[in-house]
Design a protein around this motif. Structure first.
Motif, mmCIF file in Angstrom:
data_model
loop_
_atom_site.group_PDB
_atom_site.id
_atom_site.type_symbol
_atom_site.label_atom_id
_atom_site.label_comp_id
_atom_site.label_asym_id
_atom_site.label_seq_id
_atom_site.Cartn_x
_atom_site.Cartn_y
_atom_site.Cartn_z
ATOM 1 N N TYR A 80 -19.934 12.599 -31.206
ATOM 2 C CA TYR A 80 -21.169 13.023 -31.864
ATOM 3 C C TYR A 80 -22.166 11.869 -31.934
ATOM 4 O O TYR A 80 -23.351 12.031 -31.603
ATOM 5 N N GLN A 81 -21.722 10.701 -32.363
ATOM 6 C CA GLN A 81 -22.621 9.558 -32.490
ATOM 7 C C GLN A 81 -23.161 9.114 -31.136
ATOM 8 O O GLN A 81 -24.346 8.754 -31.018
ATOM 9 N N ALA A 82 -22.312 9.187 -30.103
ATOM 10 C CA ALA A 82 -22.762 8.809 -28.765
ATOM 11 C C ALA A 82 -23.804 9.785 -28.234
ATOM 12 O O ALA A 82 -24.820 9.392 -27.657
ATOM 13 N N ARG A 83 -23.560 11.092 -28.444
ATOM 14 C CA ARG A 83 -24.501 12.099 -27.952
ATOM 15 C C ARG A 83 -25.835 12.031 -28.704
ATOM 16 O O ARG A 83 -26.891 12.312 -28.141
ATOM 17 N N LEU A 84 -25.787 11.649 -29.984
ATOM 18 C CA LEU A 84 -27.012 11.517 -30.763
ATOM 19 C C LEU A 84 -27.892 10.410 -30.179
ATOM 20 O O LEU A 84 -29.109 10.578 -30.042
ATOM 21 N N LYS A 85 -27.286 9.292 -29.808
ATOM 22 C CA LYS A 85 -28.043 8.201 -29.186
ATOM 23 C C LYS A 85 -28.604 8.630 -27.832
ATOM 24 O O LYS A 85 -29.746 8.299 -27.485
ATOM 25 N N GLU A 86 -27.805 9.387 -27.077
ATOM 26 C CA GLU A 86 -28.258 9.853 -25.775
ATOM 27 C C GLU A 86 -29.396 10.860 -25.910
ATOM 28 O O GLU A 86 -30.316 10.896 -25.083
#
Length: 206
Positions: A80-86
């Motif tokens: 989730y945190q990675a996709r939010l940055k992306e």
């Protein structure tokens, strides 16, 4: 559901659009002597918000029922945190520093609601931009009764999908630390004319 969207994401991530064109919205039209002609929201942005929120909910549920043999909560939380940055990297407009996607109200509301802005200053700028768009549209449509008052570039109010995010996004963000853009949210909630929440019910098409 999350697995399906993850597969779609992996298929489309190479073009920078995150999840493919799976969702769009229908905004109500102004019955005020002219039709607004704003750009529609970017479908991949809208679908990406649903995907990222799915990851967040899965992380919350997995952490709530965690056992010693599973680390699913941590896996989903990291994803989730990675996709939010992306998401921010893919859709934030660095040229404006205050908009996501095509700059529609819907896209700003969804980006704010999902927590995409990486800093408080960016969130405040996007919130101010969103409130400014809405307040301008309210002012524009109050006395717009003929083509003579038609704006050079129309802006549509959010549709049935976007309105779910709009009020929370306005209340959470803005230059006023305590209330965010709550005054704008309240004005929209009380209006039965375009643009306003009540207009979704009190219009000629419903």
């Amino acid at each position: 559901y999350v697995g399906f969207l993850e597969a779609q994401y992996n298929l489309t991530r190479s073009n920078g659009s995150q999840v493919g064109h799976l969702r769009n919205d229908w905004p109500p039209r102004c019955n005020c002597g002219w039709r607004t002609m704003g750009a529609p929201p970017e479908p991949s942005l809208m679908t990406s918000v649903g995907y990222i929120n799915g990851l967040r909910m899965m992380a919350d549920m997995a952490e709530a029922v965690a056992d010693a043999e599973s680390n699913n909560g941590a896996v989903y939380r990291q994803r989730y945190q990675a996709r939010l940055k992306e998401f921010h990297a893919a859709f934030f407009n660095n040229s404006t520093t205050s908009t996501y996607g095509r700059g529609t109200q819907e896209e700003q509301a969804m980006a704010l609601w999902i927590g995409a802005p990486p800093t408080a200053s960016i969130a405040a700028a996007v919130g101010a931009q969103l409130a400014g768009q809405i307040n301008s549209l309210i002012e524009l449509t109050q006395n717009a009764t003929s083509s003579a008052t038609k704006p050079k570039q129309g802006v549509d109010f959010v549709g049935g999908v976007g309105v779910r995010y709009l009020f929370e996004a306005l209340a959470r963000t803005g230059t006023q630390a305590a209330t965010g853009q709550a005054a704008t949210a309240l004005a929209l909630a009380l209006k039965t004319t375009y643009p306003g929440y009540g207009y979704m019910f009190a219009n000629e098409a419903e």
